[in-house]
Design a protein around this motif. Structure first.
Motif, PDB file in Angstrom:
ATOM      1  N   ASN A  45     -11.620   5.051 -10.326  1.00 24.90           N
ATOM      2  CA  ASN A  45     -10.264   5.184 -10.861  1.00 24.90           C
ATOM      3  C   ASN A  45      -9.189   4.687  -9.887  1.00 24.90           C
ATOM      4  O   ASN A  45      -8.009   4.727 -10.205  1.00 24.90           O
ATOM      5  N   CYS A  46      -9.603   4.237  -8.711  1.00 29.42           N
ATOM      6  CA  CYS A  46      -8.629   3.826  -7.690  1.00 29.42           C
ATOM      7  C   CYS A  46      -9.098   2.582  -6.941  1.00 29.42           C
ATOM      8  O   CYS A  46     -10.295   2.389  -6.753  1.00 29.42           O
ATOM      9  N   THR A  47      -8.156   1.827  -6.496  1.00 26.25           N
ATOM     10  CA  THR A  47      -8.458   0.782  -5.513  1.00 26.25           C
ATOM     11  C   THR A  47      -7.741   1.184  -4.234  1.00 26.25           C
ATOM     12  O   THR A  47      -6.545   1.492  -4.262  1.00 26.25           O
ATOM     13  N   ILE A  48      -8.499   1.218  -3.161  1.00 30.48           N
ATOM     14  CA  ILE A  48      -7.914   1.656  -1.896  1.00 30.48           C
ATOM     15  C   ILE A  48      -8.207   0.653  -0.784  1.00 30.48           C
ATOM     16  O   ILE A  48      -9.123  -0.164  -0.889  1.00 30.48           O
ATOM     17  N   CYS A  49      -7.394   0.736   0.251  1.00 30.68           N
ATOM     18  CA  CYS A  49      -7.608  -0.085   1.444  1.00 30.68           C
ATOM     19  C   CYS A  49      -7.680   0.834   2.647  1.00 30.68           C
ATOM     20  O   CYS A  49      -6.897   1.779   2.753  1.00 30.68           O
TER      21      CYS A  49
ATOM     22  N   GLN B 289      -0.932   6.292  13.798  1.00 26.42           N
ATOM     23  CA  GLN B 289      -2.039   6.602  14.716  1.00 26.42           C
ATOM     24  C   GLN B 289      -2.617   7.995  14.461  1.00 26.42           C
ATOM     25  O   GLN B 289      -3.726   8.287  14.863  1.00 26.42           O
ATOM     26  N   LEU B 290      -1.853   8.843  13.778  1.00 23.37           N
ATOM     27  CA  LEU B 290      -2.314  10.225  13.584  1.00 23.37           C
ATOM     28  C   LEU B 290      -2.881  10.477  12.191  1.00 23.37           C
ATOM     29  O   LEU B 290      -3.061  11.596  11.783  1.00 23.37           O
ATOM     30  N   SER B 291      -3.167   9.434  11.485  1.00 27.05           N
ATOM     31  CA  SER B 291      -3.549   9.659  10.097  1.00 27.05           C
ATOM     32  C   SER B 291      -4.836   8.938   9.704  1.00 27.05           C
ATOM     33  O   SER B 291      -4.893   8.265   8.682  1.00 27.05           O
ATOM     34  N   PHE B 292      -5.859   9.082  10.513  1.00 28.40           N
ATOM     35  CA  PHE B 292      -7.115   8.418  10.184  1.00 28.40           C
ATOM     36  C   PHE B 292      -7.905   9.234   9.165  1.00 28.40           C
ATOM     37  O   PHE B 292      -7.948  10.453   9.227  1.00 28.40           O
ATOM     38  N   GLY B 293      -8.502   8.520   8.237  1.00 25.95           N
ATOM     39  CA  GLY B 293      -9.071   9.179   7.076  1.00 25.95           C
ATOM     40  C   GLY B 293     -10.567   9.407   7.096  1.00 25.95           C
ATOM     41  O   GLY B 293     -11.187   9.480   8.158  1.00 25.95           O
ATOM     42  N   ASP B 294     -11.124   9.499   5.926  1.00 25.85           N
ATOM     43  CA  ASP B 294     -12.509   9.897   5.738  1.00 25.85           C
ATOM     44  C   ASP B 294     -13.470   8.755   6.044  1.00 25.85           C
ATOM     45  O   ASP B 294     -13.471   7.728   5.399  1.00 25.85           O
ATOM     46  N   LYS B 295     -14.332   8.990   7.042  1.00 26.81           N
ATOM     47  CA  LYS B 295     -15.258   7.936   7.454  1.00 26.81           C
ATOM     48  C   LYS B 295     -16.310   7.625   6.385  1.00 26.81           C
ATOM     49  O   LYS B 295     -16.970   6.608   6.440  1.00 26.81           O
ATOM     50  N   GLU B 296     -16.442   8.545   5.444  1.00 30.15           N
ATOM     51  CA  GLU B 296     -17.489   8.322   4.453  1.00 30.15           C
ATOM     52  C   GLU B 296     -17.058   7.371   3.344  1.00 30.15           C
ATOM     53  O   GLU B 296     -17.861   6.976   2.516  1.00 30.15           O
ATOM     54  N   TRP B 297     -15.790   7.031   3.263  1.00 30.77           N
ATOM     55  CA  TRP B 297     -15.370   6.078   2.243  1.00 30.77           C
ATOM     56  C   TRP B 297     -15.515   4.649   2.771  1.00 30.77           C
ATOM     57  O   TRP B 297     -16.484   3.989   2.509  1.00 30.77           O
ATOM     58  N   LEU B 298     -14.535   4.235   3.518  1.00 33.69           N
ATOM     59  CA  LEU B 298     -14.578   2.857   4.021  1.00 33.69           C
ATOM     60  C   LEU B 298     -14.491   2.816   5.549  1.00 33.69           C
ATOM     61  O   LEU B 298     -14.191   1.772   6.116  1.00 33.69           O
ATOM     62  N   GLY B 299     -14.712   3.918   6.199  1.00 37.49           N
ATOM     63  CA  GLY B 299     -14.679   3.944   7.651  1.00 37.49           C
ATOM     64  C   GLY B 299     -13.440   4.627   8.197  1.00 37.49           C
ATOM     65  O   GLY B 299     -12.576   5.096   7.453  1.00 37.49           O
ATOM     66  N   ASP B 300     -13.379   4.677   9.523  1.00 35.83           N
ATOM     67  CA  ASP B 300     -12.302   5.391  10.213  1.00 35.83           C
ATOM     68  C   ASP B 300     -10.999   4.603  10.208  1.00 35.83           C
ATOM     69  O   ASP B 300     -10.640   3.972  11.211  1.00 35.83           O
ATOM     70  N   GLY B 301     -10.286   4.659   9.113  1.00 35.49           N
ATOM     71  CA  GLY B 301      -9.031   3.919   9.015  1.00 35.49           C
ATOM     72  C   GLY B 301      -7.946   4.743   8.368  1.00 35.49           C
ATOM     73  O   GLY B 301      -8.154   5.898   7.995  1.00 35.49           O
ATOM     74  N   VAL B 302      -6.780   4.144   8.240  1.00 35.84           N
ATOM     75  CA  VAL B 302      -5.684   4.756   7.499  1.00 35.84           C
ATOM     76  C   VAL B 302      -5.816   4.261   6.059  1.00 35.84           C
ATOM     77  O   VAL B 302      -5.976   3.066   5.817  1.00 35.84           O
ATOM     78  N   TYR B 303      -5.741   5.187   5.119  1.00 33.51           N
ATOM     79  CA  TYR B 303      -6.017   4.828   3.724  1.00 33.51           C
ATOM     80  C   TYR B 303      -4.749   4.660   2.884  1.00 33.51           C
ATOM     81  O   TYR B 303      -3.803   5.432   3.009  1.00 33.51           O
ATOM     82  N   PHE B 304      -4.807   3.646   2.011  1.00 34.59           N
ATOM     83  CA  PHE B 304      -3.692   3.351   1.108  1.00 34.59           C
ATOM     84  C   PHE B 304      -4.214   3.131  -0.304  1.00 34.59           C
ATOM     85  O   PHE B 304      -5.261   2.503  -0.493  1.00 34.59           O
ATOM     86  N   PHE B 305      -3.470   3.619  -1.253  1.00 46.20           N
ATOM     87  CA  PHE B 305      -3.722   3.249  -2.649  1.00 46.20           C
ATOM     88  C   PHE B 305      -3.031   1.909  -2.878  1.00 46.20           C
ATOM     89  O   PHE B 305      -1.878   1.722  -2.448  1.00 46.20           O
ATOM     90  N   ILE B 306      -3.721   1.006  -3.532  1.00 46.87           N
ATOM     91  CA  ILE B 306      -3.127  -0.310  -3.794  1.00 46.87           C
ATOM     92  C   ILE B 306      -3.330  -0.691  -5.256  1.00 46.87           C
ATOM     93  O   ILE B 306      -4.135  -0.082  -5.974  1.00 46.87           O
ATOM     94  N   ASN B 307      -2.608  -1.702  -5.656  1.00 48.72           N
ATOM     95  CA  ASN B 307      -2.733  -2.197  -7.022  1.00 48.72           C
ATOM     96  C   ASN B 307      -4.125  -2.794  -7.219  1.00 48.72           C
ATOM     97  O   ASN B 307      -4.566  -3.621  -6.425  1.00 48.72           O
ATOM     98  N   GLY B 308      -4.809  -2.370  -8.254  1.00 44.78           N
ATOM     99  CA  GLY B 308      -6.164  -2.870  -8.498  1.00 44.78           C
ATOM    100  C   GLY B 308      -6.602  -2.443  -9.871  1.00 44.78           C
ATOM    101  O   GLY B 308      -5.964  -2.793 -10.861  1.00 44.78           O
TER     102      GLY B 308
ATOM    103  N   GLY C 279       0.809  -1.216   0.000  1.00 49.30           N
ATOM    104  CA  GLY C 279       0.000   0.000   0.000  1.00 49.30           C
ATOM    105  C   GLY C 279       0.838   1.259   0.000  1.00 49.30           C
ATOM    106  O   GLY C 279       1.963   1.277   0.515  1.00 49.30           O
ATOM    107  N   PHE C 280       0.290   2.333  -0.577  1.00 50.87           N
ATOM    108  CA  PHE C 280       0.989   3.620  -0.667  1.00 50.87           C
ATOM    109  C   PHE C 280       0.107   4.731  -0.100  1.00 50.87           C
ATOM    110  O   PHE C 280      -1.079   4.825  -0.429  1.00 50.87           O
ATOM    111  N   HIS C 281       0.726   5.565   0.733  1.00 42.87           N
ATOM    112  CA  HIS C 281       0.005   6.632   1.427  1.00 42.87           C
ATOM    113  C   HIS C 281       0.714   7.957   1.145  1.00 42.87           C
ATOM    114  O   HIS C 281       1.893   8.110   1.465  1.00 42.87           O
ATOM    115  N   GLY C 282      -0.012   8.891   0.552  1.00 44.09           N
ATOM    116  CA  GLY C 282       0.587  10.184   0.225  1.00 44.09           C
ATOM    117  C   GLY C 282       0.232  11.231   1.258  1.00 44.09           C
ATOM    118  O   GLY C 282      -0.923  11.344   1.662  1.00 44.09           O
ATOM    119  N   THR C 283       1.222  11.997   1.692  1.00 42.05           N
ATOM    120  CA  THR C 283       0.963  13.008   2.724  1.00 42.05           C
ATOM    121  C   THR C 283       2.084  14.052   2.726  1.00 42.05           C
ATOM    122  O   THR C 283       2.992  14.008   1.886  1.00 42.05           O
TER     123      THR C 283
END
Lengths: 72, 191
Positions: B162-166, B25-44, B7-11
């Motif tokens: 256009n993206c696959t994310i985790c 622990q300080l990088s929790f993302g948008d709850k409206e996508w897949l919930g309160d997690g850290v987000y990564f772009f992945i191969n997909g 996974g890749f995380h841009g910041t």
């Protein structure tokens, strides 16, 4: 993750054992759901005809009954 | 069975340093996508997730209120995401969608009894399922349409993913070998 029999039972168990009021309460207050702003309540959701709005190009709109049944 | 995903995380560089010190622990993302997690772009559906993470960092640097960049040095973090198959909800697969649809069906049935109507969002449902112990999910995978700088400038608002994310909910448990793979300066011509 698959919807195995065990997982299905776990999901069922949660929803069978929580009261409706409690689920609404935690959805709104704990998880940030919001109530839908739509007031439209359609009991019977099958229609035999459909109203369409056509654009004629002279900036006027008109309604026309579509004689064809809406394909579900 | 263990699943491993790159996974890749841009910041910003500043956030990256904090992330490396806190294990995300300080990088929790948008709850409206897949919930309160850290987000990564992945191969997909896109085969260049590292590039997408970079584009995301650049897009996020722009502050649309102040009209200036919030940061001018960005970086891409790479991490291995390791998750047990039973704790991995793959919403790009038939199995994952079946789980999610059943959850929605039971939730909606119960809410309907109250006479209320709620706005459903994927991320909120996932948060509820995790928070209430209904689903033991550590990582969720999904396909999304994400607007980068060009899409924002051109006001493109498409529905084609256009993206696959985790989303990773337990970074300490599921992330291994976090390192910076790319560092860059933001200039107006970058966008």
């Amino acid at each position: 993750m698959k919807l195995s029999r065990e997982l299905k039972e776990k999901i069922d168990n949660y929803f069978n054992n929580i009261s409706t009021d409690k689920l609404v309460e935690i959805s709104l207050l704990k998880y940030g759901f919001s109530e839908s702003k739509s007031n439209i309540d359609i009991e019977n959701q099958s229609f035999s005809t459909l109203k369409k709005s056509f654009y004629k190009g002279n900036n006027t709109y008109f309604l026309q009954d579509d004689p064809y049944p809406l394909v579900a | 069975m263990l699943i491993s995903i790159e996974g890749f995380h841009g910041t910003s560089l500043k956030s990256a340093e904090a992330i490396l010190n806190s294990n995300f622990q300080l990088s929790f993302g948008d709850k409206e996508w897949l919930g309160d997690g850290v987000y990564f772009f992945i191969n997909g559906i896109n085969k260049k997730p590292e590039e997408q993470a970079e584009k995301w960092a650049i897009a996020q640097s722009w502050n649309n209120v102040t009209k200036i960049y919030d940061f001018n040095t960005y970086c891409v973090l790479k991490s291995e995401i390791i998750v047990e198959e039973n704790n991995f909800l793959d919403l790009t697969s038939e199995d994952g969608i079946e789980v999610f649809e059943y959850l929605i069906e039971r939730f909606e049935e119960k809410i309907k009894e109250s006479g209320k109507k709620l706005e459903y969002l994927d991320g909120l449902l996932i948060n509820l399922a995790r928070g209430e112990g209904i689903l033991e999910v550590d990582v969720v995978k999904g396909n999304f349409y994400i607007k980068f700088a060009l899409e924002r400038i051109k006001r493109l608002n498409l529905r084609t993913n256009n993206c696959t994310i985790c989303a990773v909910f337990k970074p300490k448990k599921n992330l291994k070998e976090i390192k910076i793979t790319k560092l860059g300066k933001i200039k107006s011509e970058t966008i």
